[in-house]
Design an enzyme around this catalytic site. Structure first.
Site, PDB file in Angstrom:
ATOM      1  N   ARG A  12     -22.632  22.505 -36.369  1.00 36.50           N
ATOM      2  CA  ARG A  12     -23.911  22.309 -37.054  1.00 36.50           C
ATOM      3  C   ARG A  12     -24.759  23.568 -36.887  1.00 36.50           C
ATOM      4  NH1 ARG A  12     -22.257  18.813 -39.631  1.00 36.50           N
ATOM      5  NH2 ARG A  12     -22.953  16.666 -39.850  1.00 36.50           N
TER       6      ARG A  12
ATOM      7  N   HIS B 256     -21.177  25.514 -45.660  1.00 41.46           N
ATOM      8  CA  HIS B 256     -21.014  24.197 -45.024  1.00 41.46           C
ATOM      9  C   HIS B 256     -19.927  23.385 -45.761  1.00 41.46           C
ATOM     10  CE1 HIS B 256     -23.145  20.836 -42.567  1.00 41.46           C
ATOM     11  NE2 HIS B 256     -21.867  20.549 -42.744  1.00 41.46           N
TER      12      HIS B 256
HETATM   13  P1  NAP Z   1     -16.381  14.090 -31.601  1.00 45.92           P
HETATM   14  O1  NAP Z   1     -15.022  13.509 -31.728  1.00 45.92           O
HETATM   15  O2  NAP Z   1     -17.515  13.187 -31.286  1.00 45.92           O
HETATM   16  O3  NAP Z   1     -16.293  15.252 -30.521  1.00 45.92           O
HETATM   17  C1  NAP Z   1     -17.415  15.899 -30.025  1.00 45.92           C
HETATM   18  C2  NAP Z   1     -16.990  16.777 -28.853  1.00 45.92           C
HETATM   19  O4  NAP Z   1     -18.147  17.503 -28.396  1.00 45.92           O
HETATM   20  C3  NAP Z   1     -16.483  15.945 -27.662  1.00 45.92           C
HETATM   21  O5  NAP Z   1     -15.422  16.610 -27.021  1.00 45.92           O
HETATM   22  C4  NAP Z   1     -17.710  15.915 -26.746  1.00 45.92           C
HETATM   23  O6  NAP Z   1     -17.409  15.762 -25.364  1.00 45.92           O
HETATM   24  C5  NAP Z   1     -18.287  17.304 -27.002  1.00 45.92           C
HETATM   25  N1  NAP Z   1     -19.689  17.343 -26.612  1.00 45.92           N
HETATM   26  C6  NAP Z   1     -20.729  16.623 -27.096  1.00 45.92           C
HETATM   27  N2  NAP Z   1     -21.866  16.930 -26.450  1.00 45.92           N
HETATM   28  C7  NAP Z   1     -21.531  17.851 -25.530  1.00 45.92           C
HETATM   29  C8  NAP Z   1     -22.249  18.546 -24.535  1.00 45.92           C
HETATM   30  N3  NAP Z   1     -23.565  18.346 -24.343  1.00 45.92           N
HETATM   31  N4  NAP Z   1     -21.597  19.420 -23.762  1.00 45.92           N
HETATM   32  C9  NAP Z   1     -20.257  19.624 -23.912  1.00 45.92           C
HETATM   33  N5  NAP Z   1     -19.514  18.993 -24.848  1.00 45.92           N
HETATM   34  C10 NAP Z   1     -20.142  18.128 -25.626  1.00 45.92           C
HETATM   35  O7  NAP Z   1     -16.800  14.850 -32.942  1.00 45.92           O
HETATM   36  P2  NAP Z   1     -15.841  15.510 -34.039  1.00 45.92           P
HETATM   37  O8  NAP Z   1     -15.349  14.485 -34.978  1.00 45.92           O
HETATM   38  O9  NAP Z   1     -14.850  16.363 -33.362  1.00 45.92           O
HETATM   39  O10 NAP Z   1     -16.908  16.405 -34.843  1.00 45.92           O
HETATM   40  C11 NAP Z   1     -17.644  17.422 -34.192  1.00 45.92           C
HETATM   41  C12 NAP Z   1     -18.761  17.908 -35.087  1.00 45.92           C
HETATM   42  O11 NAP Z   1     -18.226  18.688 -36.158  1.00 45.92           O
HETATM   43  C13 NAP Z   1     -19.567  16.838 -35.819  1.00 45.92           C
HETATM   44  O12 NAP Z   1     -20.553  16.269 -34.984  1.00 45.92           O
HETATM   45  C14 NAP Z   1     -20.194  17.619 -36.960  1.00 45.92           C
HETATM   46  O13 NAP Z   1     -21.458  18.122 -36.596  1.00 45.92           O
HETATM   47  C15 NAP Z   1     -19.224  18.779 -37.170  1.00 45.92           C
HETATM   48  N6  NAP Z   1     -18.571  18.738 -38.484  1.00 45.92           N
HETATM   49  C16 NAP Z   1     -18.785  19.768 -39.358  1.00 45.92           C
HETATM   50  C17 NAP Z   1     -18.163  19.781 -40.588  1.00 45.92           C
HETATM   51  C18 NAP Z   1     -18.314  20.930 -41.523  1.00 45.92           C
HETATM   52  O14 NAP Z   1     -17.895  20.834 -42.681  1.00 45.92           O
HETATM   53  N7  NAP Z   1     -18.856  22.043 -41.105  1.00 45.92           N
HETATM   54  C19 NAP Z   1     -17.331  18.706 -40.951  1.00 45.92           C
HETATM   55  C20 NAP Z   1     -17.147  17.670 -40.048  1.00 45.92           C
HETATM   56  C21 NAP Z   1     -17.777  17.688 -38.813  1.00 45.92           C
HETATM   57  P3  NAP Z   1     -16.701  14.427 -24.835  1.00 45.92           P
HETATM   58  O15 NAP Z   1     -15.260  14.531 -25.321  1.00 45.92           O
HETATM   59  O16 NAP Z   1     -16.792  14.517 -23.380  1.00 45.92           O
HETATM   60  O17 NAP Z   1     -17.422  13.264 -25.456  1.00 45.92           O
HETATM   61  C1  GLV Z   2     -19.981  17.417 -42.311  1.00 45.75           C
HETATM   62  O1  GLV Z   2     -20.701  18.302 -41.990  1.00 45.75           O
HETATM   63  C2  GLV Z   2     -19.744  16.263 -41.510  1.00 45.75           C
HETATM   64  O2  GLV Z   2     -20.441  16.019 -40.530  1.00 45.75           O
HETATM   65  O3  GLV Z   2     -18.778  15.518 -41.854  1.00 45.75           O
END
Ligand code: NAP
Ligand code: GLV
Length: 315
Positions: free
Chosen positions: A230, A278
């Site tokens: 983000r 994005h």
């Molecule tokens: P997720 O499964 O919830 O994983 C989040 C990871 O971040 C987990 O490993 C979590 O730790 C870690 N985390 C959270 N807070 C933290 C902190 N304070 N310190 C250290 N580690 C921390 O999420 P995801 O599905 O992988 O997605 C991640 C992010 O990608 C989304 O929230 C979104 O913002 C972004 N995203 C972007 C796009 C794009 O097109 N650019 C698309 C999709 C998603 P734990 O494992 O210990 O819980």
């Molecule tokens: C895109 O940014 C998502 O959070 O899926």
């Protein structure tokens, strides 16, 4: 019961898929709510603050995005279960993005592109993948999938998460206490963290200065940042300053503090910065709607929901 699509983009497309997949479903598209008390389920992406609060019988919010920071920013968000989008389609796209940009900077493609524009035939030193350390900030659904893919190329993969993890082939670090050691062990930093109060602005100049600088042993010309999490995680001006000072060699940025990225940003024109709008992992509307309908069906059958958002953690 009715299903509301409250999305700032592609709302009609979502509605068309929902009607197609379940012709019996009463699908509504905000702002045309009809009788608000009939709406029990909402598929939401950046709805106006307060909109979901006007639905007295809402039972479930399905986030169009994997990230739920925008939804949680609504001070009037009703206290009903919320699930975020997790899907092989989205995970696959993000894995491609991370692998593409790690390879791009590791293989010094921005410099080769510049040499090509000048018609210069020149070798540049390129380390083998096994000599390069890629650190993933965030080892969740997306970070762990990217870690697996990078391992296939032979990179030394590191990861940092909130809670301790054990992933095959990944040197895992956890929590604020191990952040500096993780950064010192990372040449290319790929960020897949959610935006929460704890992670807001984490990618600042101080943090970037802690990335590995191996001096004479350096395999890459300098540290690299890839952020597809983000924009609120990063301080755009600090990234520009780190690049200008040579503390950061290159970056790929899919997200920014303000989107679209303002024309005045120096990040647009830096020769070793890749800017994408994005779109690292924009998911197919059909996949999102199918996912929402599966979650609704589970709720109606009294089965557990998947990928529930923990509001206390903020993700
Ligand atoms: P997720 O499964 O919830 O994983 C989040 C990871 O971040 C987990 O490993 C979590 O730790 C870690 N985390 C959270 N807070 C933290 C902190 N304070 N310190 C250290 N580690 C921390 O999420 P995801 O599905 O992988 O997605 C991640 C992010 O990608 C989304 O929230 C979104 O913002 C972004 N995203 C972007 C796009 C794009 O097109 N650019 C698309 C999709 C998603 P734990 O494992 O210990 O819980
Ligand atoms: C895109 O940014 C998502 O959070 O899926």
């Amino acid at each position: 019961m009715a299903f509301l699509i409250a999305s700032s983009s592609r709302a009609e497309e979502f509605a068309a898929f929902a009607r197609d997949l379940d012709p019996a479903l009463d699908v509504r598209v905000a702002p045309n709510l009809g009788k608000a008390e009939e709406i029990e389920y909402a598929l939401a992406w950046q709805p106006p603050n307060g909109l979901l609060k006007t639905l007295p019988n809402l039972r479930l919010i399905v986030s169009v995005g994997a990230g739920v920071d925008a939804l949680l920013a609504d001070p009037d968000l009703p206290h009903v279960p919320m699930v975020r989008f997790v899907d092989a389609d989205l995970t696959g796209r993000m894995t491609e993005y991370v692998a593409l940009h790690v390879l791009y900077h590791h293989r010094r493609m921005s410099e080769f592109g510049e040499l090509q524009r000048r018609k210069v035939w020149k070798y540049l030193a390129e380390p083998a993948a096994h000599e390069v350390r890629v650190g993933l900030m965030g080892l969740g659904v997306l970070g762990s999938a990217a870690a697996r893919a990078l391992g296939v190329f032979g990179y030394q993969v590191r990861g940092w998460s909130r809670s301790p993890k054990s992933l095959q082939g990944v040197a895992c670090y956890a929590g604020p206490g191990e952040l500096d050691a993780f950064l010192a062990d990372t040449d290319i930093l790929a960020v897949l963290l959610p935006l929460t109060p704890d992670t807001h602005g984490i990618l600042d100049r101080r943090l970037l200065a802690k990335l590995s600088r191996r001096g004479r042993d350096a395999r890459l010309p300098g540290p690299v940042l890839i952020n597809a999490g983000r924009g609120g995680l990063q301080v755009d001006a600090d990234i520009a300053a780190s690049l200008a000072a040579g503390e950061l060699y290159a970056a790929s940025l899919d997200v920014f503090e303000a989107e679209p990225l303002p024309h005045s940003s120096p990040l647009w024109s830096h020769p070793r910065v890749v800017v994408t709008p994005h779109n690292a992992a924009e998911s197919a509307p059909a996949a999102i709607v199918r996912y929402a309908l599966r979650q609704i069906a589970a709720l109606r059958r009294g089965e557990p929901l998947q990928n529930l958002v923990d509001r206390g953690r903020g993700y």
